[in-house]
Design a protein around this motif. Structure first.
Motif, PDB file in Angstrom:
ATOM      1  N   GLU A  47       0.812  -1.228   0.000  1.00  0.00           N
ATOM      2  CA  GLU A  47       0.000   0.000   0.000  1.00  0.00           C
ATOM      3  C   GLU A  47       0.842   1.272   0.000  1.00  0.00           C
ATOM      4  OE1 GLU A  47      -3.667  -1.839   2.681  1.00  0.00           O
ATOM      5  OE2 GLU A  47      -2.034  -0.767   3.668  1.00  0.00           O
ATOM      6  N   CYS A  54      -4.989   1.766   1.913  1.00  0.00           N
ATOM      7  CA  CYS A  54      -4.685   1.558   3.330  1.00  0.00           C
ATOM      8  C   CYS A  54      -5.855   1.993   4.208  1.00  0.00           C
ATOM      9  CB  CYS A  54      -3.423   2.329   3.716  1.00  0.00           C
ATOM     10  SG  CYS A  54      -3.008   2.220   5.465  1.00  0.00           S
ATOM     11  N   ARG A  57      -8.785  -0.394   3.878  1.00  0.00           N
ATOM     12  CA  ARG A  57      -8.506  -1.669   4.557  1.00  0.00           C
ATOM     13  C   ARG A  57      -8.664  -1.500   6.063  1.00  0.00           C
ATOM     14  NH1 ARG A  57      -4.430  -2.895   7.374  1.00  0.00           N
ATOM     15  NH2 ARG A  57      -3.021  -1.376   6.397  1.00  0.00           N
ATOM     16  N   GLU A  61     -11.194  -3.477   8.495  1.00  0.00           N
ATOM     17  CA  GLU A  61     -10.662  -4.304   9.583  1.00  0.00           C
ATOM     18  C   GLU A  61     -11.162  -3.846  10.952  1.00  0.00           C
ATOM     19  OE1 GLU A  61      -6.344  -5.530   7.590  1.00  0.00           O
ATOM     20  OE2 GLU A  61      -6.391  -4.232   9.363  1.00  0.00           O
ATOM     21  N   SER A  66     -17.298  -0.817   4.506  1.00  0.00           N
ATOM     22  CA  SER A  66     -16.552  -0.785   3.251  1.00  0.00           C
ATOM     23  C   SER A  66     -16.796   0.559   2.555  1.00  0.00           C
ATOM     24  CB  SER A  66     -16.981  -1.938   2.350  1.00  0.00           C
ATOM     25  OG  SER A  66     -18.328  -1.764   1.959  1.00  0.00           O
TER      26      SER A  66
END
Length: 162
Positions: A47, A54, A57, A61, A66
């Protein structure tokens, strides 16, 4: 100071009206017992040239959200700070978010904070100045700002393409 290392990080602030979703980080090895953006963290090797990958993600996480759950995602600030022989480069993103349900984070406690209360909270040095600048100036523009951290604050300039 010949052995300076780099630390590249991202942070995302989700906005809803006059509130921002802040995370009270608990148990982090870098930032602990302090308010940060909704999600964020360190770049993975693949990334390094893609801060958006980044931040998305990290968002997934840490919260399970999303890119399709948010809108108007935009890079708004890039800051540099020299600390502990590291150049810390932070990419700050902002996006709109209208929650349909309460979301949680595996990094700490998320809270919607009204703009006029945000600066009363304990935050990492550069983050505090990014939030301050965003509330005073940045939220009324679509510009990207670069900031250099100094002992007295962060000096922001518009990043112009030329």
């Amino acid at each position: 100071m010949n052995n300076v290392t780099l630390r590249n990080m991202t942070s995302l602030y989700l906005i809803n009206g006059e509130k921002m979703l802040l995370l009270y980080r608990i148990g982090s090895r870098v930032i602990n017992d302090s308010y940060t953006g909704t999600a964020g963290g360190h770049f993975e090797k693949d990334e390094l040239n893609d801060p958006k990958a980044c931040v998305l993600r990290e968002l997934y996480e840490e919260t399970g959200l999303s890119e399709s759950d948010i809108s108007d995602l935009a890079l708004r600030y890039v800051t540099l700070r020299l600390k502990n022989n590291e150049i810390r480069q932070n990419y700050y993103y902002f996006a709109n978010f209208s929650p349909e349900k309460e979301i949680t984070s595996n990094e700490g406690k998320l809270s919607w904070v009204e703009y006029d209360k945000a600066l009363d909270l304990e935050m990492p040095f550069s983050s505090k100045y990014v939030v301050k600048h965003y509330l005073e100036t940045g939220r009324n523009t679509k510009l990207i700002y670069g900031g250099i951290a100094e002992e007295t604050g962060v000096d922001f300039s518009v990043m112009e393409e030329f």
